[in-house]
Motif scaffolding. Sequence first.
Motif, mmCIF file in Angstrom:
data_model
loop_
_atom_site.group_PDB
_atom_site.id
_atom_site.type_symbol
_atom_site.label_atom_id
_atom_site.label_comp_id
_atom_site.label_asym_id
_atom_site.label_seq_id
_atom_site.Cartn_x
_atom_site.Cartn_y
_atom_site.Cartn_z
ATOM 1 N N ALA A 252 1.266 -1.417 -0.088
ATOM 2 C CA ALA A 252 -0.027 -0.347 0.191
ATOM 3 C C ALA A 252 0.803 1.309 0.332
ATOM 4 C CB ALA A 252 -1.401 0.186 1.027
ATOM 5 N N GLY A 253 1.740 1.740 0.524
ATOM 6 C CA GLY A 253 2.899 1.937 0.825
ATOM 7 C C GLY A 253 3.471 2.343 -0.552
ATOM 8 N N ALA A 254 4.393 1.453 -1.363
ATOM 9 C CA ALA A 254 4.532 1.460 -2.164
ATOM 10 C C ALA A 254 3.854 1.226 -3.405
ATOM 11 C CB ALA A 254 5.519 0.105 -2.372
ATOM 12 N N LEU A 255 2.846 1.889 -3.744
ATOM 13 C CA LEU A 255 1.888 2.323 -4.449
ATOM 14 C C LEU A 255 1.204 2.939 -3.962
ATOM 15 C CD1 LEU A 255 0.544 -1.087 -5.355
ATOM 16 C CD2 LEU A 255 2.483 -0.295 -6.449
ATOM 17 N N GLY A 256 1.369 3.821 -2.938
ATOM 18 C CA GLY A 256 0.471 4.955 -2.769
ATOM 19 C C GLY A 256 -1.094 4.586 -2.529
ATOM 20 N N LEU A 257 -1.274 3.269 -2.363
ATOM 21 C CA LEU A 257 -3.015 3.388 -2.172
ATOM 22 C C LEU A 257 -3.743 2.896 -0.579
ATOM 23 C CD1 LEU A 257 -2.978 0.233 -5.583
ATOM 24 C CD2 LEU A 257 -3.635 2.903 -5.326
ATOM 25 N N LYS A 258 -5.140 3.208 -1.246
ATOM 26 C CA LYS A 258 -5.610 2.214 0.236
ATOM 27 C C LYS A 258 -5.432 0.692 0.106
ATOM 28 C CE LYS A 258 -8.035 5.773 2.811
ATOM 29 N NZ LYS A 258 -8.385 6.501 2.765
ATOM 30 N N LEU A 259 -5.323 -0.363 0.729
ATOM 31 C CA LEU A 259 -5.889 -1.509 1.031
ATOM 32 C C LEU A 259 -7.168 -2.229 1.753
ATOM 33 C CD1 LEU A 259 -2.626 -2.999 -1.029
ATOM 34 C CD2 LEU A 259 -4.627 -2.469 -1.917
ATOM 35 N N ALA A 260 -7.028 -3.072 1.456
ATOM 36 C CA ALA A 260 -8.152 -3.513 2.728
ATOM 37 C C ALA A 260 -9.266 -3.168 3.250
ATOM 38 C CB ALA A 260 -7.604 -3.580 4.551
ATOM 39 N N GLY A 261 -9.657 -2.194 4.093
ATOM 40 C CA GLY A 261 -10.970 -2.398 4.555
ATOM 41 C C GLY A 261 -12.174 -2.933 4.053
ATOM 42 N N PRO A 262 -13.495 -2.700 4.085
ATOM 43 C CA PRO A 262 -14.720 -3.521 4.258
ATOM 44 C C PRO A 262 -14.871 -4.080 3.100
ATOM 45 C CG PRO A 262 -15.490 -1.370 4.642
ATOM 46 C CD PRO A 262 -14.039 -1.369 4.533
ATOM 47 N N ALA A 263 -14.839 -5.920 3.604
ATOM 48 C CA ALA A 263 -15.214 -6.785 2.892
ATOM 49 C C ALA A 263 -15.891 -7.775 3.102
ATOM 50 C CB ALA A 263 -13.789 -7.722 2.059
ATOM 51 N N SER A 264 -16.412 -8.503 2.180
ATOM 52 C CA SER A 264 -17.360 -9.052 2.434
ATOM 53 C C SER A 264 -17.258 -10.861 2.089
ATOM 54 C CB SER A 264 -18.924 -9.157 1.205
ATOM 55 O OG SER A 264 -20.082 -10.086 1.230
ATOM 56 N N TYR A 265 -18.441 -11.384 3.304
ATOM 57 C CA TYR A 265 -17.246 -12.914 3.327
ATOM 58 C C TYR A 265 -18.473 -13.592 3.621
ATOM 59 C CZ TYR A 265 -12.967 -11.026 3.775
ATOM 60 O OH TYR A 265 -11.002 -9.950 3.226
ATOM 61 N N ASP A 266 -18.845 -14.416 2.430
ATOM 62 C CA ASP A 266 -20.024 -15.756 3.290
ATOM 63 C C ASP A 266 -21.568 -14.539 3.096
ATOM 64 O OD1 ASP A 266 -18.604 -18.051 2.288
ATOM 65 O OD2 ASP A 266 -18.029 -17.850 4.390
ATOM 66 N N GLY A 267 -21.477 -13.705 2.659
ATOM 67 C CA GLY A 267 -22.763 -13.142 2.211
ATOM 68 C C GLY A 267 -22.903 -12.054 3.661
ATOM 69 N N GLU A 268 -21.661 -11.690 4.367
ATOM 70 C CA GLU A 268 -21.183 -11.589 5.596
ATOM 71 C C GLU A 268 -20.585 -10.071 5.346
ATOM 72 O OE1 GLU A 268 -20.766 -11.231 10.225
ATOM 73 O OE2 GLU A 268 -21.079 -13.062 9.426
ATOM 74 N N THR A 269 -20.545 -8.855 5.502
ATOM 75 C CA THR A 269 -19.445 -7.743 5.848
ATOM 76 C C THR A 269 -19.015 -7.486 7.296
ATOM 77 O OG1 THR A 269 -21.129 -6.297 4.355
ATOM 78 C CG2 THR A 269 -19.158 -4.667 5.230
ATOM 79 N N HIS A 270 -17.330 -7.229 6.422
ATOM 80 C CA HIS A 270 -16.783 -7.608 7.475
ATOM 81 C C HIS A 270 -16.127 -5.697 7.881
ATOM 82 C CE1 HIS A 270 -16.161 -11.878 8.942
ATOM 83 N NE2 HIS A 270 -17.339 -12.253 7.802
ATOM 84 N N VAL A 271 -16.188 -5.465 8.922
ATOM 85 C CA VAL A 271 -15.447 -3.970 8.864
ATOM 86 C C VAL A 271 -14.013 -4.034 9.035
ATOM 87 C CG1 VAL A 271 -15.681 -2.132 9.638
ATOM 88 C CG2 VAL A 271 -17.869 -2.872 8.845
ATOM 89 N N THR A 284 -6.460 -1.159 -13.308
ATOM 90 C CA THR A 284 -5.492 -1.744 -14.183
ATOM 91 C C THR A 284 -4.421 -1.680 -14.336
ATOM 92 O OG1 THR A 284 -7.739 -1.777 -15.794
ATOM 93 C CG2 THR A 284 -5.339 -3.223 -16.229
ATOM 94 N N ALA A 285 -3.776 0.382 -13.880
ATOM 95 C CA ALA A 285 -2.273 0.304 -14.088
ATOM 96 C C ALA A 285 -1.736 -0.107 -12.484
ATOM 97 C CB ALA A 285 -2.794 1.994 -14.639
ATOM 98 N N ASP A 286 -2.948 0.069 -11.736
ATOM 99 C CA ASP A 286 -1.887 0.195 -10.650
ATOM 100 C C ASP A 286 -1.461 -1.644 -10.651
ATOM 101 O OD1 ASP A 286 -2.131 2.689 -8.702
ATOM 102 O OD2 ASP A 286 -4.235 2.338 -9.674
ATOM 103 N N VAL A 287 -2.882 -2.270 -10.951
ATOM 104 C CA VAL A 287 -2.164 -3.595 -10.868
ATOM 105 C C VAL A 287 -0.510 -4.361 -11.626
ATOM 106 C CG1 VAL A 287 -3.115 -6.686 -11.390
ATOM 107 C CG2 VAL A 287 -4.643 -4.704 -10.654
ATOM 108 N N THR A 288 -0.306 -3.035 -13.142
ATOM 109 C CA THR A 288 0.561 -3.964 -13.669
ATOM 110 C C THR A 288 1.626 -3.135 -12.663
ATOM 111 O OG1 THR A 288 -0.935 -3.208 -15.648
ATOM 112 C CG2 THR A 288 1.321 -2.733 -15.645
ATOM 113 N N ARG A 289 1.261 -1.991 -12.276
ATOM 114 C CA ARG A 289 2.166 -1.423 -11.124
ATOM 115 C C ARG A 289 3.114 -2.513 -10.147
ATOM 116 N NH1 ARG A 289 2.279 3.667 -7.888
ATOM 117 N NH2 ARG A 289 0.418 3.332 -7.889
ATOM 118 N N ALA A 290 2.031 -3.422 -9.402
ATOM 119 C CA ALA A 290 1.652 -3.812 -8.650
ATOM 120 C C ALA A 290 2.610 -5.363 -8.454
ATOM 121 C CB ALA A 290 0.938 -4.362 -8.196
ATOM 122 N N LEU A 291 2.497 -5.288 -9.972
ATOM 123 C CA LEU A 291 2.992 -7.071 -10.350
ATOM 124 C C LEU A 291 4.537 -6.203 -10.908
ATOM 125 C CD1 LEU A 291 0.385 -8.477 -12.911
ATOM 126 C CD2 LEU A 291 1.573 -9.798 -10.828
#
Length: 312
Positions: A252-271, A284-291
């Motif tokens: 996240a720091g290397a790419l200047g992005l925010k990662l993680a955050g709320p996500a849904s698993y089996d229909g339930e949102t995890h904050v 797309t460009a960020d995935v390319t930079r990450a690779l």
Amino acid sequence: MPEPVALAALAIDAAVGWPAALYRRVGHPVGGFAAIIRRCAAMWNASSRSPGARRVMGLATVAILTGVAGGTGWLLTWLAHQALGGWSWIGIALFAAPGLAQRSLFEHVGAVRDALGTGDIEAARSAVAMIVGRDVETLDEAGVARAAIESLAESFCDGIAAPLFWLLVLGLPGLWIYKAINTADSLIGHREPSWRAFGCAAARADDLLNLVPARIAGALICLAALRGWRVMWRDAREHASPNAGWTEAAMAGALGLKLAGPASYDGETHVKPWIGDGRADAGTADVTRALSLYLRACALLWLIAGVAAWAR
């Protein structure tokens, strides 16, 4: 002469990986560990057992896996020495290469990038579903991109840096013990009531085995990017895992992005807290930079493996 086992294993994995045709015919070595884990779970994780009994049975499962993986690694090392003598490192490298995942990880994340690049969000969701456990049906482009980058960061440790670390420290037995425990953690090391007691030993063992490699892997990502140190030190502990946050925060720091955050698993949102203080609208460009960053971090692992060979 130096025995560049780790360097050769990295080269073999990068060159051929685990070919799809071979996978279709014989599966993958971790499939054997998975079969043992599922068998033990079916026998010993019955809801009728007390949590204490299930915890003990989970520990027994980890002990069995350690014995099988370590014993097999030792036997293969012995066979390589018997068959190849002074060139045994070649055989050991061949036996070690399937425990690494440089090529397959790049290909899986590359498939997400390619689908996003064509604007095919359904294909991108299908591709990212192969490497993440969260619900993907409602992810937009940014959600898919972030999920792919997060998986790339975490798997850089689990799939490459950590098995390589244990190969360098304990040889072939160390690598395959790590892979067995990591497989157990992914299958049974969950916090749901049905798994918490039985999977406790697997989860704690995986935490222990990743303790040093995760921090090395995070540092390598920052070193490859020449940035990201501040975010890694600040946000690594925001992750639920004591180890996964190091590579994720580094990315996240290397790419200047925010990662993680709320996500849904089996229909339930995890904050979950955000990691990083950059943009959340990854694409797309960020995935390319990450690779690209991933490849540079892998190159540093090659350098470490080469230095380790000559130091011996």
